[in-house]
Write a protein that holds these residues in place. Structure first.
Motif, PDB file in Angstrom:
ATOM      1  N   ALA A 231      32.237  -8.707 -25.051  1.00  0.00           N
ATOM      2  CA  ALA A 231      33.456  -9.500 -25.239  1.00  0.00           C
ATOM      3  C   ALA A 231      34.695  -8.614 -25.205  1.00  0.00           C
ATOM      4  CB  ALA A 231      33.370 -10.264 -26.558  1.00  0.00           C
ATOM      5  N   ARG A 232      34.611  -7.437 -25.864  1.00  0.00           N
ATOM      6  CA  ARG A 232      35.757  -6.517 -25.842  1.00  0.00           C
ATOM      7  C   ARG A 232      36.034  -6.021 -24.431  1.00  0.00           C
ATOM      8  NH1 ARG A 232      33.455  -4.659 -30.714  1.00  0.00           N
ATOM      9  NH2 ARG A 232      32.502  -2.881 -29.638  1.00  0.00           N
TER      10      ARG A 232
ATOM     11  N   TRP B  53      35.318  -7.611 -21.607  1.00  0.00           N
ATOM     12  CA  TRP B  53      35.891  -8.715 -20.840  1.00  0.00           C
ATOM     13  C   TRP B  53      37.376  -8.874 -21.156  1.00  0.00           C
ATOM     14  CZ3 TRP B  53      34.544 -11.261 -16.698  1.00  0.00           C
ATOM     15  CH2 TRP B  53      33.202 -11.368 -16.354  1.00  0.00           C
ATOM     16  N   GLU B  54      37.735  -8.799 -22.414  1.00  0.00           N
ATOM     17  CA  GLU B  54      39.144  -8.938 -22.798  1.00  0.00           C
ATOM     18  C   GLU B  54      39.988  -7.841 -22.169  1.00  0.00           C
ATOM     19  OE1 GLU B  54      39.328  -9.007 -27.031  1.00  0.00           O
ATOM     20  OE2 GLU B  54      38.264 -10.917 -27.199  1.00  0.00           O
ATOM     21  N   SER B  55      39.464  -6.626 -22.197  1.00  0.00           N
ATOM     22  CA  SER B  55      40.203  -5.500 -21.621  1.00  0.00           C
ATOM     23  C   SER B  55      40.379  -5.679 -20.111  1.00  0.00           C
ATOM     24  CB  SER B  55      39.462  -4.207 -21.928  1.00  0.00           C
ATOM     25  OG  SER B  55      40.057  -3.116 -21.264  1.00  0.00           O
ATOM     26  N   GLU B  56      39.309  -6.066 -19.430  1.00  0.00           N
ATOM     27  CA  GLU B  56      39.381  -6.258 -17.985  1.00  0.00           C
ATOM     28  C   GLU B  56      40.272  -7.455 -17.624  1.00  0.00           C
ATOM     29  OE1 GLU B  56      35.404  -6.516 -16.539  1.00  0.00           O
ATOM     30  OE2 GLU B  56      34.857  -4.557 -17.371  1.00  0.00           O
ATOM     31  N   TRP B  57      40.188  -8.518 -18.415  1.00  0.00           N
ATOM     32  CA  TRP B  57      41.001  -9.693 -18.134  1.00  0.00           C
ATOM     33  C   TRP B  57      42.484  -9.397 -18.343  1.00  0.00           C
ATOM     34  CZ3 TRP B  57      40.908 -13.796 -15.428  1.00  0.00           C
ATOM     35  CH2 TRP B  57      41.768 -14.861 -15.677  1.00  0.00           C
ATOM     36  N   ALA B  58      42.799  -8.560 -19.325  1.00  0.00           N
ATOM     37  CA  ALA B  58      44.195  -8.189 -19.557  1.00  0.00           C
ATOM     38  C   ALA B  58      44.775  -7.477 -18.340  1.00  0.00           C
ATOM     39  CB  ALA B  58      44.306  -7.298 -20.792  1.00  0.00           C
TER      40      ALA B  58
ATOM     41  N   GLU C   2      44.421 -10.640 -15.206  1.00  0.00           N
ATOM     42  CA  GLU C   2      45.064 -11.949 -15.387  1.00  0.00           C
ATOM     43  C   GLU C   2      46.496 -12.012 -14.869  1.00  0.00           C
ATOM     44  OE1 GLU C   2      47.468 -14.989 -17.208  1.00  0.00           O
ATOM     45  OE2 GLU C   2      47.544 -12.872 -17.779  1.00  0.00           O
TER      46      GLU C   2
END
Length: 198
Positions: free
Chosen positions: A171-172, A174-179, A182
């Motif tokens: 999850a961490r 994914w959040e980093s990559e999405w930031a 996006e």
């Protein structure tokens, strides 16, 4: 793109977390298999030992005919939740002419002067009956089932903890990559960039 998807683990959409989850599920399946084998082996060992012990006890236990010499009473059971046991004082001779007088469990409704069968040890003292095959089998099943359940629960707990760690890391990530993706994907400007910046 075809050459990138050949071979095990070459799928570009398959992440390290996915591979770890697959390994954890395989490890749990292996743990279950080992639990079955261990449970069977321990249950069989308990059956063999229990059967041998029961035979040894049976060689030193005998039944004799006893005569009650008192009225029937009641005694609390061995366990707090067990029902009261009817008892009476009885007398018998074992070995040969050696007299014994003890309070023993008797069937309900036994009267003074009735005869009952009683198990005695080699000295003639009242004793419990030797374990039967059902008792030995029940103990063996309990040992085997307990071992199986313990191993499965311990293995399942370890796998569950490991999967929670993997999920949290995933999850961490994914959040980093999405930031990073996006703003480009949505067309929004990132902080610090002007309209003409690329």
């Amino acid at each position: 793109m075809h050459h990138r998807t050949k071979g095990t683990g070459a799928n570009p959409l398959r992440r390290d977390a996915d591979r770890t989850r697959t390994r954890m599920h395989a490890a749990f399946a292996l743990t279950c298999l080992l639990a079955v084998i261990a449970g069977f082996a321990l249950g069989r060992a308990a059956w063999t030992d229990g059967h041998r012990t029961a035979e040894n006890i049976a060689r030193h236990r005998h039944t004799v005919t006893a005569t009650t010499i008192g009225e029937t009473g009641y005694r609390a059971g061995d366990q707090p939740s067990s029902r009261p046991v009817s008892v009476a004082t009885a007398t018998w001779h074992y070995p040969s002419q050696r007299p014994h007088t003890e309070t023993i469990p008797v069937p309900a409704g036994t009267r003074n002067g009735d005869t009952v069968r009683v198990w005695v040890d080699g000295n003639g003292s009242a004793a419990t009956a030797p374990p039967g095959r059902a008792d030995v089998a029940l103990n063996a099943v309990g040992v085997g089932t307990g071992a199986l359940a313990g191993i499965v629960l311990a293995g399942g707990a370890l796998v569950a903890v490991r999967l929670r760690i993997v999920d949290a890391r995933s999850a961490r990530a994914w959040e980093s990559e999405w930031a990073g993706v996006e703003p480009l994907w949505s067309g929004r400007l990132r902080p610090g960039h002007g309209p003409g910046d690329d």
